[in-house]
Scaffold this active site. Structure first.
Site, PDB file in Angstrom:
ATOM      1  N   GLU A 271      -4.475  -7.339   6.548  1.00 24.30           N
ATOM      2  CA  GLU A 271      -3.964  -7.921   7.797  1.00 24.30           C
ATOM      3  C   GLU A 271      -3.338  -9.271   7.504  1.00 24.30           C
ATOM      4  OE1 GLU A 271      -7.469  -7.769  10.459  1.00 24.30           O
ATOM      5  OE2 GLU A 271      -7.097  -5.471  11.129  1.00 24.30           O
TER       6      GLU A 271
ATOM      7  N   ARG B  69       0.119 -16.785  -3.911  1.00 19.90           N
ATOM      8  CA  ARG B  69       0.740 -17.954  -3.728  1.00 19.90           C
ATOM      9  C   ARG B  69      -0.092 -19.044  -3.878  1.00 19.90           C
ATOM     10  NH1 ARG B  69       4.909 -14.597  -0.828  1.00 19.90           N
ATOM     11  NH2 ARG B  69       6.752 -14.626  -2.180  1.00 19.90           N
TER      12      ARG B  69
ATOM     13  N   ALA C 180      -0.553 -10.031  -9.680  1.00 21.39           N
ATOM     14  CA  ALA C 180      -1.402 -11.496  -9.546  1.00 21.39           C
ATOM     15  C   ALA C 180      -2.772 -11.311  -8.543  1.00 21.39           C
ATOM     16  CB  ALA C 180      -0.495 -12.519  -8.801  1.00 21.39           C
TER      17      ALA C 180
ATOM     18  N   MET D 215      -6.853 -15.746   0.886  1.00 24.30           N
ATOM     19  CA  MET D 215      -6.621 -15.830  -0.515  1.00 24.30           C
ATOM     20  C   MET D 215      -5.135 -15.267  -0.539  1.00 24.30           C
ATOM     21  SD  MET D 215      -9.933 -13.824  -2.037  1.00 24.30           S
ATOM     22  CE  MET D 215     -11.333 -14.808  -2.151  1.00 24.30           C
TER      23      MET D 215
ATOM     24  N   GLY E 128      -8.462 -10.524  -2.547  1.00 22.61           N
ATOM     25  CA  GLY E 128      -8.075  -9.881  -1.315  1.00 22.61           C
ATOM     26  C   GLY E 128      -7.600  -8.543  -1.503  1.00 22.61           C
ATOM     27  N   HIS E 129      -6.849  -8.394  -2.949  1.00 23.58           N
ATOM     28  CA  HIS E 129      -6.319  -7.078  -3.203  1.00 23.58           C
ATOM     29  C   HIS E 129      -7.520  -6.401  -3.639  1.00 23.58           C
ATOM     30  CE1 HIS E 129      -3.093  -9.707  -4.598  1.00 23.58           C
ATOM     31  NE2 HIS E 129      -2.187  -9.049  -3.925  1.00 23.58           N
TER      32      HIS E 129
END
Ligand code: AMP
Length: 288
Positions: free
Chosen positions: A158, A197, A41, A194, A45-46
């Site tokens: 983080e 969820r 998902a 981000m 951020g990822h």
């Protein structure tokens, strides 16, 4: 225009032999390897972790595995968002070399009977107090991911600050020889961190959600100005509650050990928050 190598689809590995073959090939000519563990998902951020991984190492592996061992029975394992096709497209655009996507039965075959019991940062009384199951599951799967892929670096956000500390400690304690690297929290324009969820949030709850980051910033400013930790935490908690959240914790901790602090003089501080709105639980944190 993206370069040709950037648009080449990453190799996919769904079994351990396929993973080991792919890693051996990536490792040819002494290439360095960075791992980015995720539950899929994927959002920006990822992808910021992937970009950091690419700066650290020659080759990048992203794992996508929704880890049953870190969800308690009442949590959202079955409804956790799964967006495989979109994830592969995003990782292709980033020029990732390999995606490791094992089924749960490969990670935890019948008869699997070992679970790590992390202490230190894993028993700081933050996430562990609300989700006692969580860090044992995280440490176990991350240890397996490290031994399966044997990376030089592993990039963690983080955003999950206590998790970053737990994984760093675990890698050191178990001599895994993986350098754990933390990446800054990537936020929406209004400050909301981000998270996979965030898609659970209704429009109304989404509009309320930036209060978490706003409160963290206000609390950090007051702490830097010398206000008492207890007063600042009380007022911050009130602000978040007034916005419709049920607060799990808002706490100032030592940024490295996560030990409780009573004053900014106790060392570099980190402010951490977890709160629920509707059925969605959000976490965030900032440096003081
Ligand atoms: P997850 O898929 O939620 O387990 O997250 C996988 C990795 O991405 C973890 O190391 C997270 O800390 C990191 N991550 C998730 N959200 C963010 C974010 N907003 N900014 C930076 N890293 C993040």
């Amino acid at each position: 225009m993206p370069s040709k190598s950037k648009t080449r689809r990453p190799r996919l590995a769904h079994t351990l032999p396929a993973l080991h073959r792919a890693i051996a090939e990536l490792r040819r000519r002494n290439a360095s390897l960075a791992l980015v563990p995720t539950m899929g998902a994927l959002h920006d951020g990822h992808l910021s972790l992937v970009r950091l991984a690419k700066r650290r190492a020659n080759k990048v592996v992203v794992s996508i595995f929704v880890n049953p061992a870190q969800f308690a029975a009442h949590e959202d394992l079955s409804s956790y968002p799964r967006t495989w096709k979109e994830d592969v497209a995003k990782l292709t655009a980033e020029g990732v070399d390999l995606i490791w996507n094992p089924a749960a039965g490969i990670m935890y075959p019948d008869g699997f009977a070992t679970r790590l019991a992390p202490e230190g940062p894993a028993s700081a009384g933050l996430e562990d107090r609300i989700r006692p199951h969580f860090f044992g599951g995280v440490a176990t799967v991350v240890c397996k991911l490290f031994t399966q892929t044997r990376p030089d670096f592993a990039i963690f956000g983080e955003k999950d600050y206590q998790q970053l500390k737990v994984v760093t400690q675990m890698s050191r304690d178990l001599d895994l020889r993986v350098k754990v690297v933390g990446a800054p929290v990537k936020r929406e324009r209004d400050g909301l961190a981000m998270s996979s969820r965030n898609v659970y949030l209704s429009a109304e709850h989404r509009a309320a959600a930036p209060v978490l980051f706003r409160t963290l910033k206000e609390c950090a400013t007051r702490l830097r100005a010398g206000d008492a930790v207890a007063d600042v935490m009380r007022d911050g908690g009130q602000e978040v509650t007034n916005a419709g959240f049920a607060l799990d914790y808002l706490d100032a901790r030592h940024a490295e050990t996560l030990a409780p602090v009573t004053s900014p003089k106790d060392g570099p501080l980190r402010l951490l928050i977890a709160a629920k709105i509707g059925s969605t639980r959000l976490i965030d944190n900032i440096k003081v």
